[in-house]
Design a protein around this motif. Structure first.
Motif, mmCIF file in Angstrom:
data_model
loop_
_atom_site.group_PDB
_atom_site.id
_atom_site.type_symbol
_atom_site.label_atom_id
_atom_site.label_comp_id
_atom_site.label_asym_id
_atom_site.label_seq_id
_atom_site.Cartn_x
_atom_site.Cartn_y
_atom_site.Cartn_z
ATOM 1 N N PHE A 302 -1.145 43.818 46.456
ATOM 2 C CA PHE A 302 -2.097 44.672 47.185
ATOM 3 C C PHE A 302 -3.389 44.814 46.376
ATOM 4 C CE2 PHE A 302 -3.626 49.039 48.270
ATOM 5 C CZ PHE A 302 -4.053 48.730 49.553
ATOM 6 N N LYS A 303 -3.193 44.966 45.090
ATOM 7 C CA LYS A 303 -4.376 45.072 44.211
ATOM 8 C C LYS A 303 -5.193 43.792 44.284
ATOM 9 C CE LYS A 303 -2.573 48.445 40.993
ATOM 10 N NZ LYS A 303 -1.486 48.470 40.070
ATOM 11 N N LEU A 304 -4.533 42.699 44.637
ATOM 12 C CA LEU A 304 -5.235 41.411 44.720
ATOM 13 C C LEU A 304 -5.726 41.152 46.150
ATOM 14 C CD1 LEU A 304 -2.661 39.326 42.623
ATOM 15 C CD2 LEU A 304 -4.788 40.342 41.808
ATOM 16 N N GLY A 305 -5.569 42.129 47.045
ATOM 17 C CA GLY A 305 -6.171 42.002 48.378
ATOM 18 C C GLY A 305 -5.233 41.865 49.558
ATOM 19 N N SER A 306 -3.892 41.991 49.369
ATOM 20 C CA SER A 306 -3.023 41.866 50.560
ATOM 21 C C SER A 306 -3.040 43.171 51.377
ATOM 22 C CB SER A 306 -1.613 41.449 50.155
ATOM 23 O OG SER A 306 -0.943 42.532 49.581
ATOM 24 N N LYS A 307 -2.430 43.118 52.607
ATOM 25 C CA LYS A 307 -2.570 44.237 53.558
ATOM 26 C C LYS A 307 -1.761 45.487 53.143
ATOM 27 C CE LYS A 307 -0.975 41.562 56.645
ATOM 28 N NZ LYS A 307 -0.130 41.076 57.615
ATOM 29 N N GLU A 308 -2.288 46.669 53.534
ATOM 30 C CA GLU A 308 -1.572 47.904 53.215
ATOM 31 C C GLU A 308 -0.243 47.985 53.969
ATOM 32 O OE1 GLU A 308 -3.813 51.540 53.293
ATOM 33 O OE2 GLU A 308 -2.014 52.714 52.826
ATOM 34 N N SER A 309 -0.203 47.378 55.170
ATOM 35 C CA SER A 309 1.022 47.461 55.966
ATOM 36 C C SER A 309 2.182 46.683 55.310
ATOM 37 C CB SER A 309 0.775 46.950 57.380
ATOM 38 O OG SER A 309 0.350 45.610 57.312
ATOM 39 N N ASP A 310 1.864 45.873 54.292
ATOM 40 C CA ASP A 310 2.933 45.172 53.568
ATOM 41 C C ASP A 310 3.606 46.077 52.545
ATOM 42 O OD1 ASP A 310 2.541 42.871 54.897
ATOM 43 O OD2 ASP A 310 1.482 41.815 53.286
ATOM 44 N N LEU A 311 3.022 47.246 52.303
ATOM 45 C CA LEU A 311 3.561 48.127 51.267
ATOM 46 C C LEU A 311 4.693 48.971 51.846
ATOM 47 C CD1 LEU A 311 0.204 49.303 49.641
ATOM 48 C CD2 LEU A 311 1.670 47.374 48.986
ATOM 49 N N PHE A 312 5.872 48.810 51.285
ATOM 50 C CA PHE A 312 7.050 49.453 51.873
ATOM 51 C C PHE A 312 6.912 50.967 52.016
ATOM 52 C CE2 PHE A 312 11.090 51.722 51.345
ATOM 53 C CZ PHE A 312 11.677 51.359 52.547
ATOM 54 N N PHE A 313 6.535 51.641 50.952
ATOM 55 C CA PHE A 313 6.541 53.109 51.016
ATOM 56 C C PHE A 313 5.472 53.631 51.968
ATOM 57 C CE2 PHE A 313 8.549 52.483 46.733
ATOM 58 C CZ PHE A 313 9.807 52.967 47.092
ATOM 59 N N GLU A 314 4.303 52.969 51.986
ATOM 60 C CA GLU A 314 3.231 53.404 52.892
ATOM 61 C C GLU A 314 3.658 53.186 54.342
ATOM 62 O OE1 GLU A 314 2.787 52.431 49.972
ATOM 63 O OE2 GLU A 314 1.185 53.678 49.158
ATOM 64 N N HIS A 315 4.201 51.996 54.600
ATOM 65 C CA HIS A 315 4.669 51.660 55.945
ATOM 66 C C HIS A 315 5.740 52.667 56.401
ATOM 67 C CE1 HIS A 315 7.230 49.560 58.863
ATOM 68 N NE2 HIS A 315 6.140 48.907 59.208
ATOM 69 N N SER A 316 6.678 52.948 55.527
ATOM 70 C CA SER A 316 7.811 53.796 55.901
ATOM 71 C C SER A 316 7.398 55.263 56.027
ATOM 72 C CB SER A 316 8.934 53.657 54.873
ATOM 73 O OG SER A 316 9.251 52.300 54.745
ATOM 74 N N ARG A 317 6.467 55.680 55.179
ATOM 75 C CA ARG A 317 5.950 57.055 55.288
ATOM 76 C C ARG A 317 5.331 57.298 56.653
ATOM 77 N NH1 ARG A 317 4.328 61.117 52.509
ATOM 78 N NH2 ARG A 317 2.313 61.290 53.518
ATOM 79 N N LEU A 318 4.571 56.298 57.107
ATOM 80 C CA LEU A 318 3.911 56.408 58.404
ATOM 81 C C LEU A 318 4.956 56.552 59.515
ATOM 82 C CD1 LEU A 318 0.977 56.339 59.265
ATOM 83 C CD2 LEU A 318 1.239 53.909 59.787
ATOM 84 N N PHE A 319 6.008 55.764 59.413
ATOM 85 C CA PHE A 319 7.106 55.834 60.377
ATOM 86 C C PHE A 319 7.727 57.226 60.401
ATOM 87 C CE2 PHE A 319 9.586 53.040 62.954
ATOM 88 C CZ PHE A 319 8.884 51.853 62.923
ATOM 89 N N MET A 320 8.015 57.743 59.199
ATOM 90 C CA MET A 320 8.645 59.057 59.090
ATOM 91 C C MET A 320 7.700 60.137 59.629
ATOM 92 S SD MET A 320 11.586 58.345 57.889
ATOM 93 C CE MET A 320 12.228 59.990 57.711
ATOM 94 N N LYS A 321 6.428 59.990 59.299
ATOM 95 C CA LYS A 321 5.421 60.969 59.751
ATOM 96 C C LYS A 321 5.391 61.007 61.287
ATOM 97 C CE LYS A 321 0.469 61.811 58.939
ATOM 98 N NZ LYS A 321 -0.302 61.777 60.135
ATOM 99 N N GLN A 322 5.351 59.795 61.884
ATOM 100 C CA GLN A 322 5.287 59.752 63.353
ATOM 101 C C GLN A 322 6.529 60.387 63.962
ATOM 102 O OE1 GLN A 322 4.697 55.565 63.846
ATOM 103 N NE2 GLN A 322 2.472 55.713 63.625
ATOM 104 N N ARG A 323 7.692 60.098 63.398
ATOM 105 C CA ARG A 323 8.927 60.687 63.940
ATOM 106 C C ARG A 323 8.902 62.209 63.822
ATOM 107 N NH1 ARG A 323 14.321 56.936 63.330
ATOM 108 N NH2 ARG A 323 13.493 55.296 64.634
ATOM 109 N N TRP A 324 8.469 62.692 62.680
ATOM 110 C CA TRP A 324 8.448 64.148 62.487
ATOM 111 C C TRP A 324 7.455 64.804 63.437
ATOM 112 C CZ3 TRP A 324 11.225 67.990 60.441
ATOM 113 C CH2 TRP A 324 12.316 67.631 59.664
ATOM 114 N N GLU A 325 6.308 64.175 63.643
ATOM 115 C CA GLU A 325 5.322 64.764 64.566
ATOM 116 C C GLU A 325 5.892 64.819 65.984
ATOM 117 O OE1 GLU A 325 1.364 63.588 61.984
ATOM 118 O OE2 GLU A 325 1.842 62.392 63.766
#
Ligand code: PMP
Length: 419
Positions: A302-325
């Motif tokens: 990611f530091k070298l320029g790959s996508k944020e959606s490839d990051l496990f914790f960020e991707h999964s946090r978003l999922f959890m956030k949406q479910r909780w909302e």
């Protein structure tokens, strides 16, 4: 519905109740559940029912599907024959690549100190919990032969009780709610943080002054990962348990690890695992090491320029956030339940203030005499785990936030319609 497992097991097992063991907690044995206390629903359900009882972490499957090829491991027929892995390590069956991967993961996330400690792996943290009870119970300085009391503050993880008492050991016994513990007898307190079932952040609660006896701690940090909760500090306790099941969602690989300061305790835990399973599958260890490597590499890339959606914790946090909302919205519309609120905290991993999105929702029925579990089962055909299983009261129930998307959406639909 509570007896689904019991019904199922009675078809296959003919059981003879064993004679009671003196001075030990008497477990209710019956012919229908093979003496196993848990009423966890694991048998097939009629299709109209939705099972949100277990915390089966399949929510993360979509992410890992994207990573399928990268995480592939090949194991040849001639490989991994030996029981042994690394005789220089206290945990001699742990493969060095898994140990290094675990250390790398904690260094990346910053959620636990691993320097100057020993890592012991187990078949899930379930086996390590029992290994920890074995190791700690036999290391108290008092000479009493009485079993050591095992406590956790209610609401506590429903399986601790069964796991502590299943063998009716003379070493330890379940003694319930740590908040109420005031015996002048040695104890082990299990501190689960964030807590299952209610997501709260916890520390030890046994009042040492009141109780006056020697106490030891097990910190179960199964959910101390950035997709569930802000990482506020590097945990550095004497005995910490983690599980791959709740970290990445690969519960089927059955890998957990303990980070243990005291070498003698780590040795005893290793001995317990040697006695119960002579180690841990090397196929699983190899797979887990690979998946952790892919996870950690994605942050490097990611530091070298790959996508944020490839990051496990960020991707999964978003999922959890949406479910909780969505859950909070549906609960508001339904009006019959309330949910706990969590304060924001600064997360050292994401470098921003963030909320908590626990793996379970701890629902409370607003009516005083309500039974949350039966209400959901009878009215909505939703299976959840009732509050009494967690040492709490029937107005509460725990539901999994980690299940399949279809099930979760259907649950929300039923909850919102049932006004
Ligand atoms: N501790 C807690 C608090 C849990 O919720 C779980 C899984 N539900 C475990 C331990 C056991 O995890 P595993 O055996 O899958 O590693």
């Amino acid at each position: 519905m509570k007896s689904l497992v019991a019904d199922q097991t009675s078809l296959y097992h003919s059981t003879t109740p064993s004679p009671p063991v003196p001075n030990l907690p008497s477990l209710p044995l019956n012919n229908s559940n093979n003496g196993f206390l848990s009423s966890t629903n694991i048998s097939p359900l009629p299709s109209s029912f939705i099972n949100l009882d277990q915390g089966d972490p399949v929510v993360f499957e979509a992410y890992w599907r994207k990573m399928s090829e990268k995480c592939k491991v090949e194991i040849k027929g001639c490989e991994l024959l030996s029981y042994l892995s690394d005789l220089r390590s206290v945990c001699w069956f742990m493969m060095p690549e898994l140990r290094d991967a675990i250390k790398r993961l904690h260094a990346l996330v910053g959620n636990a100190e691993t320097d100057d400690s020993h890592i012991v792996i187990g078949n899930g943290s379930t086996q390590l919990f029992q290994a920890a009870l074995f190791a700690l119970s036999s290391s108290f300085s008092s000479s009493s032969d009485d079993p050591i009391n095992v406590v956790a503050a209610a609401p506590y993880y429903s399986e601790y009780e069964d796991q502590t008492d299943i063998l009716r050991s003379r070493m330890h016994k379940w003694s319930g709610d740590a908040m109420k513990y005031d015996k002048n007898e040695a104890y082990i307190e299990v501190v689960t943080s964030p807590n299952n079932p209610d997501g709260s952040i916890r520390g030890p609660v046994v009042n040492k002054k009141k109780c006056g006896a020697e106490g030891k701690l097990i910190h179960d940090l199964a959910y101390y990962w950035p997709h569930y909760t802000p990482i506020t500090h590097r945990a550095n306790h004497d005995l910490m348990l983690f599980t791959f099941s709740k970290c990445t969602g690969h519960a089927g690989s059955r890998i957990g690890w303990a980070i243990v300061k005291d070498k003698e305790i780590a040795k005893k835990m290793t001995k317990f695992i040697q006695m119960s399973s002579i180690g841990v599958s090397k196929e699983s260890q190899t797979r887990v090491a690979k998946i952790i490597e892919v996870l950690c590499d994605s942050y490097k890339n990611f530091k070298l320029g790959s996508k944020e959606s490839d990051l496990f914790f960020e991707h999964s946090r978003l999922f959890m956030k949406q479910r909780w909302e969505k859950l909070r919205e549906a609960t508001k519309q339904n009006g019959y339940f309330s949910l706990p609120n969590f304060s924001r905290a600064y997360c050292n991993f994401t470098n921003e203030s963030s909320e908590t999105y626990p793996a379970f929702a701890w629902l409370k029925c607003k009516k005083d005499d309500a039974d949350c579990e039966s209400y959901l089962e009878k009215e909505l055909k939703i299976l959840v785990r009732g509050g009494t299983r967690f040492g709490s009261d029937p107005r509460y129930a725990r539901l999994s936030m980690l299940g399949r998307g279809d099930d979760f959406d259907e649950f929300l639909k039923r909850l919102s319609k049932n006004i």
